[in-house]
Each structure stands twice: as C-alpha cells, then as structure tokens.
Scaffold this motif. Sequence first.
Motif, PDB file in Angstrom:
ATOM      1  N   ALA A 239       0.699  -1.015   0.216  1.00  0.00           N
ATOM      2  CA  ALA A 239      -0.208  -0.064  -0.089  1.00  0.00           C
ATOM      3  C   ALA A 239       0.641   1.148  -0.022  1.00  0.00           C
ATOM      4  O   ALA A 239       0.358   2.509  -0.556  1.00  0.00           O
ATOM      5  N   LEU A 240       2.186   1.150   0.887  1.00  0.00           N
ATOM      6  CA  LEU A 240       3.390   1.800   0.133  1.00  0.00           C
ATOM      7  C   LEU A 240       3.796   2.803  -0.606  1.00  0.00           C
ATOM      8  O   LEU A 240       4.169   3.719  -1.089  1.00  0.00           O
ATOM      9  N   GLY A 241       3.873   1.842  -1.225  1.00  0.00           N
ATOM     10  CA  GLY A 241       4.692   1.038  -2.447  1.00  0.00           C
ATOM     11  C   GLY A 241       4.539   2.636  -3.234  1.00  0.00           C
ATOM     12  O   GLY A 241       5.337   2.885  -3.359  1.00  0.00           O
ATOM     13  N   LYS A 242       3.752   3.270  -3.647  1.00  0.00           N
ATOM     14  CA  LYS A 242       3.639   4.220  -4.766  1.00  0.00           C
ATOM     15  C   LYS A 242       4.363   5.355  -4.218  1.00  0.00           C
ATOM     16  O   LYS A 242       5.335   6.010  -4.781  1.00  0.00           O
ATOM     17  N   LEU A 243       3.036   5.455  -2.720  1.00  0.00           N
ATOM     18  CA  LEU A 243       4.220   6.955  -1.828  1.00  0.00           C
ATOM     19  C   LEU A 243       5.086   6.949  -1.681  1.00  0.00           C
ATOM     20  O   LEU A 243       6.274   7.571  -2.009  1.00  0.00           O
ATOM     21  N   LEU A 244       6.500   5.883  -1.148  1.00  0.00           N
ATOM     22  CA  LEU A 244       7.753   6.040  -0.709  1.00  0.00           C
ATOM     23  C   LEU A 244       8.457   6.014  -2.262  1.00  0.00           C
ATOM     24  O   LEU A 244       9.365   5.954  -2.811  1.00  0.00           O
TER      25      LEU A 244
ATOM     26  N   ALA B  33       7.558   7.419  -5.140  1.00  0.00           N
ATOM     27  CA  ALA B  33       7.454   9.340  -5.641  1.00  0.00           C
ATOM     28  C   ALA B  33       8.791   9.926  -5.379  1.00  0.00           C
ATOM     29  O   ALA B  33       9.951   9.984  -4.061  1.00  0.00           O
ATOM     30  N   LYS B  34       8.796   9.958  -6.761  1.00  0.00           N
ATOM     31  CA  LYS B  34      10.227  11.265  -6.727  1.00  0.00           C
ATOM     32  C   LYS B  34      10.595  12.326  -5.981  1.00  0.00           C
ATOM     33  O   LYS B  34      11.659  12.374  -6.013  1.00  0.00           O
ATOM     34  N   ASN B  35       9.450  12.659  -5.990  1.00  0.00           N
ATOM     35  CA  ASN B  35       9.142  14.227  -5.214  1.00  0.00           C
ATOM     36  C   ASN B  35       9.504  14.002  -3.748  1.00  0.00           C
ATOM     37  O   ASN B  35       9.254  15.099  -2.847  1.00  0.00           O
ATOM     38  N   LEU B  36       9.743  12.619  -3.228  1.00  0.00           N
ATOM     39  CA  LEU B  36       9.013  12.427  -1.565  1.00  0.00           C
ATOM     40  C   LEU B  36      10.616  12.399  -0.801  1.00  0.00           C
ATOM     41  O   LEU B  36      11.537  11.034  -1.831  1.00  0.00           O
ATOM     42  N   SER B  37      11.359  12.934  -0.105  1.00  0.00           N
ATOM     43  CA  SER B  37      12.324  12.885   0.629  1.00  0.00           C
ATOM     44  C   SER B  37      13.139  11.473   1.288  1.00  0.00           C
ATOM     45  O   SER B  37      11.932  11.091   1.039  1.00  0.00           O
ATOM     46  N   GLN B  38      14.426  11.020   1.003  1.00  0.00           N
ATOM     47  CA  GLN B  38      14.866  10.015   1.665  1.00  0.00           C
ATOM     48  C   GLN B  38      14.621  10.180   3.352  1.00  0.00           C
ATOM     49  O   GLN B  38      13.735   9.112   3.311  1.00  0.00           O
ATOM     50  N   LYS B  39      14.462  11.550   3.118  1.00  0.00           N
ATOM     51  CA  LYS B  39      13.984  11.047   4.747  1.00  0.00           C
ATOM     52  C   LYS B  39      12.525  10.588   5.076  1.00  0.00           C
ATOM     53  O   LYS B  39      11.999  11.361   6.423  1.00  0.00           O
ATOM     54  N   ALA B  40      12.006  11.620   4.552  1.00  0.00           N
ATOM     55  CA  ALA B  40      10.569  12.009   4.387  1.00  0.00           C
ATOM     56  C   ALA B  40       9.870  10.199   4.008  1.00  0.00           C
ATOM     57  O   ALA B  40       9.085   9.340   4.964  1.00  0.00           O
TER      58      ALA B  40
ATOM     59  N   ALA C 123      10.713   8.099   7.473  1.00  0.00           N
ATOM     60  CA  ALA C 123       9.572   8.674   8.178  1.00  0.00           C
ATOM     61  C   ALA C 123       8.751   8.237   8.400  1.00  0.00           C
ATOM     62  O   ALA C 123       7.644   7.312   9.131  1.00  0.00           O
ATOM     63  N   ILE C 124       8.024   7.458   7.096  1.00  0.00           N
ATOM     64  CA  ILE C 124       6.722   6.967   6.694  1.00  0.00           C
ATOM     65  C   ILE C 124       6.971   5.249   7.033  1.00  0.00           C
ATOM     66  O   ILE C 124       6.108   5.213   7.764  1.00  0.00           O
ATOM     67  N   HIS C 125       8.216   5.180   6.576  1.00  0.00           N
ATOM     68  CA  HIS C 125       8.231   3.474   6.906  1.00  0.00           C
ATOM     69  C   HIS C 125       8.278   3.212   8.361  1.00  0.00           C
ATOM     70  O   HIS C 125       8.507   2.342   8.522  1.00  0.00           O
TER      71      HIS C 125
END
Length: 180
Positions: free
Chosen positions: A147-152, A154-161, A164-166
């Motif tokens: 479920a998180l695959g697409k969100l994680l 995303a190219k515009n999401l920083s590695q830090k973000a 944090a989600i993970h």
Amino acid sequence: MAVSLDEFELPRGRVLSALLFILYLDDCLQRIRLMDVGVRMSDLVVSTLLYADDAVLLAESPSELQTVVTMMKDDCQARGLHLNAKKTKVMVFEREETRTNARIMVDDVMLEQVSEFVYLGCAFSRDGRYTADIERRVNLGNSVNGALGKLLGAKNLSQKAQLAIHNAVLVPTLTYGSES
C-alpha cells in the motif's frame, strides 16, 4: 449495551459506566481467585488475562473452564450485563495432533472452539507455536508495504520523509504486540 442500576440507566461510553464495569469485573475476579482455578505455573496460578473490556479465562480442564464461564455469565446477568456467546471463543492448548473437544456452554449455546486467536496483537495457536503469529505479521507487513509502495516511490518525496513514513507505519505493523 447499557449498564442498568435499578431504574437508572447509564449509556455505554460514559465515565461512570466504565467505573461500574471495572468494579463489577474486580468483584468477579475476586470470586474466580477464591475458586483457585487457572493454569498453574510453579507457585503462581493464572486465571485471567485482562485488557480494557477483553478477558481471557484460563483453566486446566474443560470442566474447570465451564465452571468459570458459568459463574461469569451469572455475574453478568445479576448486574444487567450480557455475555455475548457469539463473540466468546474457546481454545484448548495442546501439543498432540488429536483435538480435545471442550464443549463449553453459555445457556443453551455451545461456544465456538478455535485453533487460533489474536489477543493484543499476538496470534495464539492451539499447539503453542509462534509460526502463525510470525506469518500473520509478515503478511500484514507485506500488505502495508504494498500500500505504501507508490507513496514511498514518489520522486518528489525525500529519503528522510520516506524513512519517517516507513518507521511510522510499517515498523509498528510488524512489531505490534511483540514487546510483551
């Protein structure tokens, strides 16, 4: 469900309802302790596991469990509460392949006997092994990860973000209840 006190009714979810329920449960547990029933571990006898309004009753034999279940049902009725037989399950822990049929009754209803149940995030199986719990956690983790695959990704999401989600979503899913 509502807690009745003579002609005064308290709706479920009110502070006084919770307090009365705690007092009832404490009184019922005192009676169970006096019966000297439960699972013996050296000098310790464990008769119940409690969390909020969930209770696990432990006994060393089907007849002992029937006695405790009947006492709890009678106590519920005496206080205007209802023990829901449809939500109540029985499980016999045993290592043998043959299955003991406990036949625990509430009024005229035989309680469902299960081979596995989840309590506070941990899956218990009748054979006492943790295989089902580990498999369930891995499947939940895979489901969340998918479920998180697409969100994680995303190219515009920083590695830090992403980290944090993970850590906020996936790790708790895998470890819920494992601290106990």
